[in-house]
Write an enzyme that holds these catalytic residues in place. Structure first.
Site, PDB file in Angstrom:
ATOM      1  N   TYR A 149       0.831  -1.204   0.000  1.00  0.00           N
ATOM      2  CA  TYR A 149       0.000   0.000   0.000  1.00  0.00           C
ATOM      3  C   TYR A 149       0.865   1.253   0.000  1.00  0.00           C
ATOM      4  O   TYR A 149       0.672   2.159  -0.825  1.00  0.00           O
ATOM      5  CB  TYR A 149      -0.937   0.017   1.202  1.00  0.00           C
ATOM      6  CG  TYR A 149      -1.703   1.313   1.317  1.00  0.00           C
ATOM      7  CD1 TYR A 149      -2.798   1.561   0.492  1.00  0.00           C
ATOM      8  CD2 TYR A 149      -1.310   2.305   2.219  1.00  0.00           C
ATOM      9  CE1 TYR A 149      -3.487   2.760   0.561  1.00  0.00           C
ATOM     10  CE2 TYR A 149      -2.002   3.502   2.301  1.00  0.00           C
ATOM     11  CZ  TYR A 149      -3.081   3.725   1.472  1.00  0.00           C
ATOM     12  OH  TYR A 149      -3.752   4.915   1.537  1.00  0.00           O
ATOM     13  N   LYS A 153       1.224   4.230  -2.923  1.00  0.00           N
ATOM     14  CA  LYS A 153       0.972   5.657  -2.721  1.00  0.00           C
ATOM     15  C   LYS A 153       2.224   6.488  -3.017  1.00  0.00           C
ATOM     16  O   LYS A 153       2.122   7.642  -3.455  1.00  0.00           O
ATOM     17  CB  LYS A 153       0.471   5.911  -1.303  1.00  0.00           C
ATOM     18  CG  LYS A 153      -0.950   5.401  -1.080  1.00  0.00           C
ATOM     19  CD  LYS A 153      -1.941   6.030  -2.052  1.00  0.00           C
ATOM     20  CE  LYS A 153      -3.359   5.598  -1.800  1.00  0.00           C
ATOM     21  NZ  LYS A 153      -4.354   6.232  -2.712  1.00  0.00           N
TER      22      LYS A 153
END
Length: 261
Positions: A149, A153
């Site tokens: 994750y 990002k």
């Protein structure tokens, strides 16, 4: 029918729902998209503000899902795009299934890029349009026990910075990157992180506050907005603190079992 039209993804709950509420209050007709049936309830709620609101359940981790979104938009000019759809994933990378981490990458990166590449040319051609992309301060932090994750990002934060430069001659088109920290949404439950310190932290940001920060920034044409002063400090510190130390600090928040510590 209003004279301005917005597409908001990840709009069933959380930041996306709050962005949709702000857009409807500002007079935008809306196409709201999410990968769950709750998008229909969200659209029904937001219709109270008097604009045309259409829900679409589609999987934006696939190009077919994005194409379904584009088909639903039809011939309407897209004045505002809020690319907010995203997925998280907790636990150690070696414990994650390929399908699970690929879904994060395909939603947060591939689907977002495909949507931008399909919608931005028309904005650039007419030299008008606003885009808000939800990144994260997680992109500045090596995310132990949330590695895929945070890495996704980091890509989004970097990519939008580069894309802004590529289209800088189109003065009427703005791309704003919203970078929140932990937000009180379903994110942590869906990411299987409710046994972590960050998952149960009662001091996460309010999604309405984060959405308002993003909304004000995109309406003003700002390039980036870090939501929350504590998160601004954390981003500033990320340029000073060694990455190994940042990873260790993140571990203390995201490692399974830290909720009990």
């Amino acid at each position: 029918m209003a004279n301005k039209f917005a597409i908001i993804t990840g709009a069933s709950t959380g930041i996306g729902f709050e962005l949709a509420t702000l857009a409807a209050k500002d007079g935008y007709d809306l196409l709201l998209v999410a990968d769950e049936a709750l998008i229909n309830d969200a659209a029904a709620d937001i219709k109270q503000f008097g604009t045309d609101v259409r829900p679409l359940e589609a999987d934006l981790s696939t190009t077919d899902g994005v194409d379904e979104l584009l088909s639903a938009a039809g011939s309407r000019q897209i004045d505002l795009l809020c690319a907010n759809a995203g997925h998280g994933l907790g636990h150690g990378f070696l414990d994650q299934s390929v399908d699970d981490w690929r879904h994060v990458v395909d939603t947060n990166i591939t689907g977002t890029l495909y949507l931008l590449q399909k919608t931005l040319p028309a904005m650039v051609s007419r030299d008008a349009g606003k885009v808000l992309v939800t990144g994260s301060i997680a992109g500045y932090i090596p995310g132990a026990f949330q590695a895929v994750y945070n890495g996704s990002k980091a890509f989004v934060d970097s990519f939008t910075e580069a894309l802004r430069n590529e289209i800088k001659e189109s003065k009427g088109v703005t791309i704003t990157t919203l970078m929140p920290g932990p937000v009180e949404t379903e994110f942590f439950d869906r990411a299987d992180m409710m046994d972590t310190s960050v998952g149960v932290n009662p001091n996460k940001s309010d999604p309405a506050d984060v959405a308002k920060d993003g909304w004000d920034a995109v309406m003003a044409g700002k390039p980036t907005i870090v939501s929350g002063w504590k998160n601004k400090v954390q981003v500033a510190m990320s340029g000073v603190v060694p990455p190994s130390m940042l990873a260790e600090q993140h571990r203390k928040m995201a490692e399974p079992g830290t909720a009990d510590q």
